[in-house]
Design a protein around this motif. Structure first.
Motif, PDB file in Angstrom:
ATOM      1  N   LEU A  10      14.493   7.668 -74.063  1.00 50.45           N
ATOM      2  CA  LEU A  10      13.333   7.629 -74.953  1.00 50.45           C
ATOM      3  C   LEU A  10      13.256   8.897 -75.797  1.00 50.45           C
ATOM      4  CD1 LEU A  10      10.636   6.333 -75.878  1.00 50.45           C
ATOM      5  CD2 LEU A  10       9.561   7.591 -74.002  1.00 50.45           C
ATOM      6  N   LEU A  11      13.482  10.053 -75.182  1.00 51.50           N
ATOM      7  CA  LEU A  11      13.451  11.314 -75.926  1.00 51.50           C
ATOM      8  C   LEU A  11      14.539  11.359 -76.997  1.00 51.50           C
ATOM      9  CD1 LEU A  11      12.709  13.861 -73.065  1.00 51.50           C
ATOM     10  CD2 LEU A  11      11.171  13.100 -74.881  1.00 51.50           C
ATOM     11  N   LEU A  12      15.712  10.868 -76.679  1.00 54.94           N
ATOM     12  CA  LEU A  12      16.786  10.822 -77.674  1.00 54.94           C
ATOM     13  C   LEU A  12      16.441   9.861 -78.808  1.00 54.94           C
ATOM     14  CD1 LEU A  12      19.982  10.945 -75.444  1.00 54.94           C
ATOM     15  CD2 LEU A  12      19.074  12.739 -76.922  1.00 54.94           C
ATOM     16  N   VAL A  15      13.950  11.723 -81.086  1.00 49.73           N
ATOM     17  CA  VAL A  15      14.648  12.711 -81.907  1.00 49.73           C
ATOM     18  C   VAL A  15      15.409  12.006 -83.028  1.00 49.73           C
ATOM     19  CG1 VAL A  15      16.489  14.442 -81.913  1.00 49.73           C
ATOM     20  CG2 VAL A  15      14.790  14.440 -80.092  1.00 49.73           C
ATOM     21  N   TRP A  16      16.070  10.892 -82.704  1.00 53.26           N
ATOM     22  CA  TRP A  16      16.799  10.108 -83.705  1.00 53.26           C
ATOM     23  C   TRP A  16      15.848   9.672 -84.816  1.00 53.26           C
ATOM     24  CZ3 TRP A  16      21.833   8.564 -84.411  1.00 53.26           C
ATOM     25  CH2 TRP A  16      22.058   7.505 -85.291  1.00 53.26           C
ATOM     26  N   HIS A  22      13.028  12.507 -91.463  1.00 56.27           N
ATOM     27  CA  HIS A  22      13.156  13.755 -92.220  1.00 56.27           C
ATOM     28  C   HIS A  22      14.143  13.598 -93.375  1.00 56.27           C
ATOM     29  CE1 HIS A  22      14.409  18.053 -92.757  1.00 56.27           C
ATOM     30  NE2 HIS A  22      13.094  18.170 -92.770  1.00 56.27           N
ATOM     31  N   VAL A  23      15.255  12.946 -93.122  1.00 52.92           N
ATOM     32  CA  VAL A  23      16.264  12.738 -94.166  1.00 52.92           C
ATOM     33  C   VAL A  23      15.699  11.849 -95.278  1.00 52.92           C
ATOM     34  CG1 VAL A  23      18.484  11.623 -94.654  1.00 52.92           C
ATOM     35  CG2 VAL A  23      18.259  13.130 -92.683  1.00 52.92           C
ATOM     36  N   ILE A  24      15.054  10.760 -94.910  1.00 53.09           N
ATOM     37  CA  ILE A  24      14.495   9.855 -95.917  1.00 53.09           C
ATOM     38  C   ILE A  24      13.400  10.553 -96.710  1.00 53.09           C
ATOM     39  CG2 ILE A  24      13.146   7.739 -96.224  1.00 53.09           C
ATOM     40  CD1 ILE A  24      14.804   6.552 -93.900  1.00 53.09           C
ATOM     41  N   MET A  25      12.542  11.313 -96.026  1.00 48.83           N
ATOM     42  CA  MET A  25      11.491  12.045 -96.744  1.00 48.83           C
ATOM     43  C   MET A  25      12.084  13.068 -97.700  1.00 48.83           C
ATOM     44  SD  MET A  25       8.128  12.844 -94.516  1.00 48.83           S
ATOM     45  CE  MET A  25       7.207  13.516 -95.882  1.00 48.83           C
ATOM     46  N   ALA A  79      25.347  14.171 -82.721  1.00 50.94           N
ATOM     47  CA  ALA A  79      25.153  14.765 -81.391  1.00 50.94           C
ATOM     48  C   ALA A  79      24.196  13.927 -80.540  1.00 50.94           C
ATOM     49  CB  ALA A  79      24.629  16.190 -81.532  1.00 50.94           C
ATOM     50  N   VAL A  80      23.121  13.443 -81.147  1.00 48.97           N
ATOM     51  CA  VAL A  80      22.175  12.596 -80.408  1.00 48.97           C
ATOM     52  C   VAL A  80      22.863  11.314 -79.966  1.00 48.97           C
ATOM     53  CG1 VAL A  80      20.092  11.184 -80.658  1.00 48.97           C
ATOM     54  CG2 VAL A  80      20.092  13.539 -81.447  1.00 48.97           C
TER      55      VAL A  80
END
Length: 95
Positions: A10-12, A15-16, A22-25, A79-80
């Motif tokens: 769930l944490l991964l 983060v994904w 962030h990239v889309i924004m 990495a994720v």
């Protein structure tokens, strides 16, 4: 132990999602679809920067921007995904 495995997955996933958002924004801001003068957009942008900058800064130490392109988000996504593969392949250790 299965709960620990599911929490790590769930944490991964979170983060994904944050990295993709962030990239889309960043694209939408650069193409002037979104404006940082809007309070909500600015708040979300600064929150994502605060969360992801510690991850990106560690990657940027080893991989500098190439011709103005920041590869840190791509490397973080890889990495994720690699961590997800490692966890799934070793899931038996959690049972």
């Amino acid at each position: 132990m299965q709960s620990l495995f599911q929490i790590l997955m769930l944490l991964l996933d979170i983060v994904w999602f944050f990295i993709i958002a962030h990239v889309i924004m960043s694209w939408l801001i650069n193409f002037q679809v979104l404006n940082l003068h809007q309070p909500f957009v600015a708040q979300v942008w600064h929150m994502l920067n605060r969360v992801l900058e510690p991850i990106y800064s560690r990657i940027r130490r080893f991989v500098p921007p190439m011709s103005g392109i920041d590869l840190a988000p791509l490397i973080a996504l890889v990495a994720v995904y690699a961590l997800r593969i490692i966890l799934i392949n070793n899931a038996a250790a959690f049972y």
